[in-house]
Write a protein that holds these residues in place. Structure first.
Motif, PDB file in Angstrom:
ATOM      1  N   SER A 121       3.938   9.629  -9.959  1.00  0.00           N
ATOM      2  CA  SER A 121       3.311   9.765 -11.280  1.00  0.00           C
ATOM      3  C   SER A 121       2.695  11.145 -11.461  1.00  0.00           C
ATOM      4  CB  SER A 121       2.251   8.694 -11.491  1.00  0.00           C
ATOM      5  OG  SER A 121       2.840   7.427 -11.562  1.00  0.00           O
ATOM      6  N   LEU A 122       2.089  11.657 -10.412  1.00  0.00           N
ATOM      7  CA  LEU A 122       1.498  12.991 -10.491  1.00  0.00           C
ATOM      8  C   LEU A 122       2.576  14.059 -10.678  1.00  0.00           C
ATOM      9  CD1 LEU A 122      -1.248  12.735  -7.724  1.00  0.00           C
ATOM     10  CD2 LEU A 122      -1.591  12.800 -10.201  1.00  0.00           C
ATOM     11  N   GLU A 177       0.827  -1.209   0.000  1.00  0.00           N
ATOM     12  CA  GLU A 177       0.000   0.000   0.000  1.00  0.00           C
ATOM     13  C   GLU A 177       0.863   1.263   0.000  1.00  0.00           C
ATOM     14  OE1 GLU A 177      -2.530  -0.632   3.382  1.00  0.00           O
ATOM     15  OE2 GLU A 177      -3.885  -1.944   2.268  1.00  0.00           O
ATOM     16  N   VAL A 188       2.476   1.654  -3.490  1.00  0.00           N
ATOM     17  CA  VAL A 188       1.484   2.084  -4.476  1.00  0.00           C
ATOM     18  C   VAL A 188       1.179   3.572  -4.290  1.00  0.00           C
ATOM     19  CG1 VAL A 188      -0.942   1.871  -5.180  1.00  0.00           C
ATOM     20  CG2 VAL A 188       0.465  -0.179  -4.878  1.00  0.00           C
ATOM     21  N   GLU A 189       1.017   4.002  -3.051  1.00  0.00           N
ATOM     22  CA  GLU A 189       0.749   5.420  -2.785  1.00  0.00           C
ATOM     23  C   GLU A 189       1.922   6.285  -3.267  1.00  0.00           C
ATOM     24  OE1 GLU A 189      -0.057   8.364   0.985  1.00  0.00           O
ATOM     25  OE2 GLU A 189      -0.701   6.289   1.140  1.00  0.00           O
ATOM     26  N   SER A 229       4.102   5.501  -5.575  1.00  0.00           N
ATOM     27  CA  SER A 229       4.114   5.422  -7.033  1.00  0.00           C
ATOM     28  C   SER A 229       3.102   6.388  -7.646  1.00  0.00           C
ATOM     29  CB  SER A 229       3.813   3.995  -7.478  1.00  0.00           C
ATOM     30  OG  SER A 229       3.747   3.912  -8.874  1.00  0.00           O
ATOM     31  N   GLU A 230       1.923   6.460  -7.067  1.00  0.00           N
ATOM     32  CA  GLU A 230       0.898   7.378  -7.567  1.00  0.00           C
ATOM     33  C   GLU A 230       1.338   8.826  -7.409  1.00  0.00           C
ATOM     34  OE1 GLU A 230      -2.553   6.166  -5.368  1.00  0.00           O
ATOM     35  OE2 GLU A 230      -2.989   4.517  -6.753  1.00  0.00           O
ATOM     36  N   THR A 231       1.943   9.152  -6.277  1.00  0.00           N
ATOM     37  CA  THR A 231       2.427  10.513  -6.044  1.00  0.00           C
ATOM     38  C   THR A 231       3.531  10.866  -7.039  1.00  0.00           C
ATOM     39  OG1 THR A 231       1.860  10.376  -3.703  1.00  0.00           O
ATOM     40  CG2 THR A 231       3.456  12.064  -4.329  1.00  0.00           C
TER      41      THR A 231
END
Length: 73
Positions: free
Chosen positions: A59-60, A49, A52-53, A55-57
C-alpha cells in the motif's frame, strides 16, 4: 543527503496497480475473519501477520507511485 533515482514510467505504473492476486486476497480475508472469531492456529496467525505486513508495504509503494503519477487512489 537525499538522492533522486529515476524510474521508468511503466515501472511506476505497475507499482500503482500493485495488489494481491485473487487467491491471496481471499486467503487474507479468510484468515482475518477466522482471527476475529478466535479460530487461528499459531501458524495461521503468523501467516496472517506476514500477509498484513506485506499488504501494508504494498500500500505504501502504491500510494507513492500514485503520488508520482499525480493520480488519486
Amino acid at each position: 543527503m537525499s538522492a533522486v533515482v529515476e524510474a521508468p514510467r511503466d515501472f511506476v505504473e505497475s507499482l500503482a496497480e500493485l495488489k494481491f492476486p485473487p487467491k491471496t486476497d481471499a486467503l487474507l480475508q479468510e484468515l482475518m475473519d477466522r482471527n476475529t472469531e478466535g479460530q487461528l492456529s499459531s501458524n495461521e496467525l503468523n501467516e496472517l501477520e506476514a500477509l498484513v505486513e506485506l499488504s501494508e508495504t504494498m500500500s505504501l509503494y502504491r500510494a507513492r507511485a500514485l503520488q508520482l503519477l499525480d493520480r488519486n487512489p
